[in-house]
Design an enzyme around this catalytic site. Structure first.
Site, PDB file in Angstrom:
ATOM      1  N   PHE A 213       2.363  10.117   2.526  1.00 39.69           N
ATOM      2  CA  PHE A 213       3.612  10.445   3.100  1.00 39.69           C
ATOM      3  C   PHE A 213       3.949   9.043   3.712  1.00 39.69           C
ATOM      4  CE2 PHE A 213       1.578  11.161   7.165  1.00 39.69           C
ATOM      5  CZ  PHE A 213       0.562  12.269   6.754  1.00 39.69           C
ATOM      6  N   GLY A 214       3.479   7.973   3.240  1.00 35.09           N
ATOM      7  CA  GLY A 214       3.960   6.708   3.959  1.00 35.09           C
ATOM      8  C   GLY A 214       3.423   5.651   3.240  1.00 35.09           C
ATOM      9  N   LYS A 215       3.904   4.438   3.732  1.00 35.74           N
ATOM     10  CA  LYS A 215       3.688   3.250   2.883  1.00 35.74           C
ATOM     11  C   LYS A 215       3.216   2.027   3.810  1.00 35.74           C
ATOM     12  CE  LYS A 215       6.635   3.818  -1.135  1.00 35.74           C
ATOM     13  NZ  LYS A 215       7.666   3.374  -2.262  1.00 35.74           N
ATOM     14  N   VAL A 216       2.627   0.894   3.046  1.00 37.51           N
ATOM     15  CA  VAL A 216       2.343  -0.224   4.175  1.00 37.51           C
ATOM     16  C   VAL A 216       3.054  -1.490   3.612  1.00 37.51           C
ATOM     17  CG1 VAL A 216       0.496  -1.519   5.002  1.00 37.51           C
ATOM     18  CG2 VAL A 216      -0.041   1.033   4.682  1.00 37.51           C
TER      19      VAL A 216
ATOM     20  N   GLY B 296       0.766  -1.314   0.002  1.00 34.86           N
ATOM     21  CA  GLY B 296       0.177   0.044   0.150  1.00 34.86           C
ATOM     22  C   GLY B 296       0.846   1.432   0.102  1.00 34.86           C
ATOM     23  N   LYS B 297       0.251   2.339  -0.279  1.00 35.01           N
ATOM     24  CA  LYS B 297       0.868   3.739  -0.292  1.00 35.01           C
ATOM     25  C   LYS B 297      -0.246   4.750   0.034  1.00 35.01           C
ATOM     26  CE  LYS B 297       3.522   6.529  -3.716  1.00 35.01           C
ATOM     27  NZ  LYS B 297       3.905   6.904  -5.070  1.00 35.01           N
ATOM     28  N   GLY B 298       0.420   5.787   0.952  1.00 33.63           N
ATOM     29  CA  GLY B 298      -0.646   6.797   1.134  1.00 33.63           C
ATOM     30  C   GLY B 298       0.343   8.102   0.880  1.00 33.63           C
TER      31      GLY B 298
ATOM     32  N   ASP C 215     -13.958   9.682   9.526  1.00 33.82           N
ATOM     33  CA  ASP C 215     -13.713   9.388   8.182  1.00 33.82           C
ATOM     34  C   ASP C 215     -13.955   7.914   7.854  1.00 33.82           C
ATOM     35  OD1 ASP C 215     -12.833  10.028   5.317  1.00 33.82           O
ATOM     36  OD2 ASP C 215     -10.849   9.611   5.733  1.00 33.82           O
TER      37      ASP C 215
END
Length: 412
Positions: A33-36, A29-31, A145
């Site tokens: 300002f970060g990843k999973v 995953g990718k957000g 959310d």
């Protein structure tokens, strides 16, 4: 003179948790300002989702307060239908959340793939999510959310709330006024800017601003052929603009009792819901990897500074910027084994019975269940048992093979 071989330093499992404690597996995953990515604890062999957030990007996006707030809130939360935090720590570049691993994908993925979900599946998910919301609201926490992207399924089809990045504490004496969340899922009282409380979490998605605030509620002409009358009544209840009349929004815990007694939920066995004894009406396909495989390819080909465990540098934190110093001081280590809490994933594990041991001692008091890995077409990806390596390149020959099925981009 022959070259001297440097042996890797032994891992201190009795000290604060850090990235050296984990085997780094697939990026899923990718957000913003970060990843999973999936990780495996080297001592217990348990699988988790690792969400890591780049500190510099976090500062640039003015999100430091959100990350610290999420860290603090997750420490208070422990529920069978929440993606719970198991560890938290940081290094010089990133803040890390180690979370329950959900292998069933998110609801957005399944809705896009299937087009729609049967009514009994929706009812089951709302019951489980409702149980989690009731818990959060009892602890004076609003998620703010809720949407399909933030509902993750485990491999048995149970629903879990994730992503507490904009969640906050609330008080009945002081209403919240911030406009937060995803527009398509905002409750009308958020847009009205007259103050709101926990009732916003019970709002069910309609359309955008004008529709949320003004439009009359309309159902498709064939709605009753697709949904029971009780189901339509429940939807109308969730979409009531008046939070005092909205379904499940009565104060002092009476709202959840109202939900449980609604005719639409008469088939739900509430006594066994939280123990996950019930068989979910929809079980994700365990042979598929229900996440975007491009995240892994991007990590391999495009990442200038790929994630790896690094020793922390000695430095004076007073020399850091105010935001960086805030993260250093307030994003504190967390280890769920020290909290005397029940782990709901796997559902039967009492974590307070798991004791930390030295790196030469037994791995865990819990037996490991071998599983298989679905590589989603990545035939050369080193995820089988013989090829699994730690960050020092040492083969983990006794590691269990793990099953990678469905993971969402946001999620974890």
């Amino acid at each position: 003179m022959g070259a001297v071989c440097c042996r890797p330093q032994p891992i201190d499992f009795d000290g604060d948790v850090n990235l050296f404690h984990f085997i780094l597996l697939r990026c899923v995953g990718k957000g913003a300002f970060g990843k999973v990515r999936v990780v495996q604890h080297k001592q217990t062999r348990d699988l988790y989702a690792l969400k890591y957030i780049n500190k510099a990007k976090c500062v640039k996006m003015k999100a430091v307060a959100n990350i610290i707030q999420e860290r603090r809130l997750l420490e208070e939360i422990d529920h069978p239908f929440v993606v719970n935090m198991r560890y938290a720590f940081q290094d010089d570049e990133n803040c890390f959340f180690v979370l329950d691993l959900m292998l069933g994908g998110d609801l957005r993925f399944h809705l896009e793939r299937l087009g729609s979900l049967p009514e009994d599946v929706v009812r089951f998910y709302i019951a489980e999510i409702g149980s989690a919301l009731s818990f959060l609201h009892e602890h004076r926490i609003i998620h703010r959310d809720l949407k399909p992207d933030n509902i993750l399924l485990d491999e048995r089809g149970h629903a879990h709330i994730t992503d507490f990045n904009i969640a906050v504490h609330y008080s009945e004496r002081r209403l919240l006024t911030g406009v937060a969340g995803s527009m398509a899922y905002m409750a009308p009282e958020i847009l009205a800017k007259r103050g709101y409380t926990y009732t916003i979490d019970w709002w069910t998605n309609s359309d955008l601003t004008h529709s949320i605030s003004k439009d009359a509620l309309r159902f498709p002409e064939d709605a009753e052929s697709k949904c029971s009358r009780a189901g339509i009544q429940a939807l109308k209840g969730f979409l009531d603009r008046d939070p005092t009349r909205r379904l499940a929004c009565k104060p002092n815990g009476e709202g959840f009792l109202e939900l449980k007694s609604h005719p639409w939920f008469s088939t739900i066995d509430w006594d066994t819901l939280d123990t996950k004894e019930q068989t979910a009406p929809f079980i994700p396909d365990s042979k598929k990897a229900n996440f975007d495989a491009s995240h892994e390819l991007e990590e391999l080909l495009l990442e200038d500074n790929p994630l790896r465990a690094r020793q922390r540098k000695e430095r004076d934190i007073t020399s850091l910027s105010a935001e960086m110093r805030q993260m250093e001081e307030q994003f504190t280590p967390y280890d769920f084994k020290n909290m005397q809490r029940r782990s709901y994933y796997p559902q039967t594990q009492i974590i307070s019975t798991v004791t930390a041991t030295s790196s030469t001692g037994p791995a865990s008091s819990r037996p490991v269940t071998p599983m298989t890995i679905a590589n989603d077409g990545a035939q050369d990806y080193p995820f089988n048992q013989k090829q699994m390596l730690d960050e020092n390149g040492q083969r983990i020959s006794d590691a269990p093979v793990v099953e990678m099925a469905d993971m969402s981009e946001k999620g974890q």
